[in-house]
Scaffold this motif. Sequence first.
Motif, mmCIF file in Angstrom:
data_model
loop_
_atom_site.group_PDB
_atom_site.id
_atom_site.type_symbol
_atom_site.label_atom_id
_atom_site.label_comp_id
_atom_site.label_asym_id
_atom_site.label_seq_id
_atom_site.Cartn_x
_atom_site.Cartn_y
_atom_site.Cartn_z
ATOM 1 N N ASN A 102 40.583 46.652 47.670
ATOM 2 C CA ASN A 102 40.832 47.510 46.510
ATOM 3 C C ASN A 102 39.586 47.544 45.621
ATOM 4 O O ASN A 102 39.338 46.612 44.852
ATOM 5 N N LYS A 103 38.864 48.626 45.736
ATOM 6 C CA LYS A 103 37.583 48.730 44.998
ATOM 7 C C LYS A 103 37.810 49.101 43.532
ATOM 8 O O LYS A 103 36.905 49.010 42.706
ATOM 9 N N GLU A 104 39.029 49.559 43.202
ATOM 10 C CA GLU A 104 39.277 49.990 41.827
ATOM 11 C C GLU A 104 39.524 48.824 40.874
ATOM 12 O O GLU A 104 39.508 48.985 39.664
ATOM 13 N N LEU A 105 39.778 47.658 41.450
ATOM 14 C CA LEU A 105 40.196 46.524 40.616
ATOM 15 C C LEU A 105 39.014 45.812 39.950
ATOM 16 O O LEU A 105 37.997 45.576 40.589
ATOM 17 N N HIS A 106 39.162 45.472 38.681
ATOM 18 C CA HIS A 106 38.175 44.631 38.003
ATOM 19 C C HIS A 106 38.495 43.180 38.354
ATOM 20 O O HIS A 106 39.544 42.675 37.968
ATOM 21 N N ARG A 107 37.608 42.526 39.087
ATOM 22 C CA ARG A 107 37.899 41.160 39.579
ATOM 23 C C ARG A 107 37.509 40.109 38.563
ATOM 24 O O ARG A 107 36.485 40.240 37.884
ATOM 25 N N ALA A 271 51.350 49.773 42.672
ATOM 26 C CA ALA A 271 50.203 48.975 42.245
ATOM 27 C C ALA A 271 48.953 49.815 42.416
ATOM 28 O O ALA A 271 48.776 50.470 43.460
ATOM 29 N N LEU A 272 48.106 49.799 41.399
ATOM 30 C CA LEU A 272 46.862 50.574 41.450
ATOM 31 C C LEU A 272 46.010 50.112 42.635
ATOM 32 O O LEU A 272 45.700 48.928 42.748
ATOM 33 N N GLY A 273 45.670 51.037 43.519
ATOM 34 C CA GLY A 273 44.785 50.693 44.627
ATOM 35 C C GLY A 273 45.489 50.054 45.816
ATOM 36 O O GLY A 273 44.825 49.630 46.765
ATOM 37 N N THR A 332 50.210 40.623 34.075
ATOM 38 C CA THR A 332 49.896 40.308 35.477
ATOM 39 C C THR A 332 48.406 40.473 35.781
ATOM 40 O O THR A 332 48.016 40.684 36.926
ATOM 41 N N ASN A 333 47.583 40.386 34.742
ATOM 42 C CA ASN A 333 46.127 40.381 34.983
ATOM 43 C C ASN A 333 45.541 39.095 34.397
ATOM 44 O O ASN A 333 45.999 38.623 33.350
ATOM 45 N N PRO A 334 44.528 38.533 35.062
ATOM 46 C CA PRO A 334 43.930 37.306 34.522
ATOM 47 C C PRO A 334 43.322 37.591 33.144
ATOM 48 O O PRO A 334 42.583 38.563 32.988
ATOM 49 N N ASP A 342 44.149 47.542 32.377
ATOM 50 C CA ASP A 342 45.059 48.107 33.378
ATOM 51 C C ASP A 342 44.387 48.319 34.740
ATOM 52 O O ASP A 342 45.000 48.819 35.672
ATOM 53 N N HIS A 343 43.116 47.908 34.837
ATOM 54 C CA HIS A 343 42.456 47.942 36.149
ATOM 55 C C HIS A 343 42.336 46.526 36.711
ATOM 56 O O HIS A 343 41.452 46.245 37.516
ATOM 57 N N ALA A 344 43.168 45.616 36.234
ATOM 58 C CA ALA A 344 43.098 44.241 36.736
ATOM 59 C C ALA A 344 44.485 43.697 37.069
ATOM 60 O O ALA A 344 44.639 42.536 37.428
ATOM 61 N N ASP A 345 45.517 44.546 36.955
ATOM 62 C CA ASP A 345 46.909 44.108 37.176
ATOM 63 C C ASP A 345 47.262 43.987 38.654
ATOM 64 O O ASP A 345 46.723 44.718 39.475
#
Length: 458
Positions: A102-107, A271-273, A332-334, A342-345
Amino acid sequence: MIDKVDFIKEDKIFSLLEKGKATDKNEIKEILAKARDCRGIDLGEVAKLLYLEDEELLDELYDVARHIKNRIYGKRVVLFAPLYTSNECANNCLYCGFRHDNKELHRRTLSLEEIVKEAKAIEKQGHKRLLLICGEDAKKTNVKHFTEAMEAIYKATDIRRINIEAAPMTIEEYKELKKAGIGTYVIFQETYHRETYRIMHPVGKKANYDWRITAIDRAFEGGIDDVGVGALFGLYDYRFEVLGLLMHCMHFEKKFGVGPHTISVPRLRPALGASLKEIPYKVSDKDFKKIVAIFRIAVPYTGIILSTRERAEFRDELLSIGVSQISAGSKTNPGGYQEDDDHADQFEISDNRSLPKMMETICQKGYIPSFCTACYRRCRTGENFMEYAKAGDIHEFCQPNAILTFKENLMDYADESLRKMGEEIILKALEEIEDDKMRTLTIARLEEIEKGKRDIYF
Ligand code: SAM
Ligand code: SF4
């Protein structure tokens, strides 16, 4: 290499389901009458209930579930919050926002300092129990990540119980978690259906069905006797999953003499991505309610956990028919308790109520919000817990402990209106304690809490 397990018997599940289809009204009534005694029902009987569609009989099923919930768990509802420590993951589960591709997620993986900050923010809401949770990354979220996090949180906060939901580990690693003070070890098999599992988990360590399903066995062998299981509803036929999950429980109950402390019933969310764009086996609200009620009567002494994946009104409805633990005020995001991203959920939450709001609703429904963490600290876990529970004694501890921890919360965190509502609930709850001596003791302890004493429990 791990051997292929033989305790999830797919042929048997399909044959039970086939037989379950042809069940008449009288048979269902007999099963429900038997279930009322709180002694559970067998897999064949579960299969029959799973086909129930008749509204009148469904109402009877809910009534039995309600009866069992009240008799065993009393009026308490235990509250907790998840703490996501990382969203980095080497696996690629098709349904999850954390999946590797999932490339959209902020890790992000939280440092120990950041984890403590999150725990403090959760504590500030009024929670005493949290669930550490993250993706699977051998370097970043290994056992050391969890043991250090537990140690730091126990030291820096008044969080009294830390449960962990994490990918499968070795026996040695489970021993370390035990030593560091884990409450419940939770792991969801996601789907008990091998072929669906294979499709949903294409790469990484999670691709191995057998390694995952034997995690609970290794946890027991590592000394953790307090475990939670679950299936992700929506991946495969829900009827199959219910029977698969119960077969799993029967396996370790037979091997270690103890069933699970909790069963979780997560239902698949967007879930996004995620690469899964449609839910393969959508579970309707009607069927989901039936699933909760069936678990309640099939394994009466196992807690049922419901997360914020479900809508507010629906969660409220499910409380009465069997749910005994719920999360509230969740992110649900760190780092989510400090700032939203909302790009880390991991997935979208449906119930965004704050903890106080949730407590208010619980009170309005006539239940007591409980922040109790006594059982594990009094060593009432595993076999010990089951002995108390089956003798009906757990109820005697739970109600007073719920009252005491609720009182603490009201004094330390609640606003005027919740406090007023809560005090009325406490008065009613005291009347419901059947044992006079226990009631008197509870009243005395409430007075101690008024005077500033904290963390007293039975
Ligand atoms: N990464 C570890 C693992 O997979 O075992 C820890 C748990 S994972 C962060 C938490 C759980 O969330 C998964 O076991 C899965 O059941 C659930 N989950 C994943 N994606 C979901 C989605 N889209 N909707 C609802 N639940 C989901
Ligand atoms: Fe990773 Fe767990 Fe999500 Fe699978 S469910 S992608 S293992 S975080």
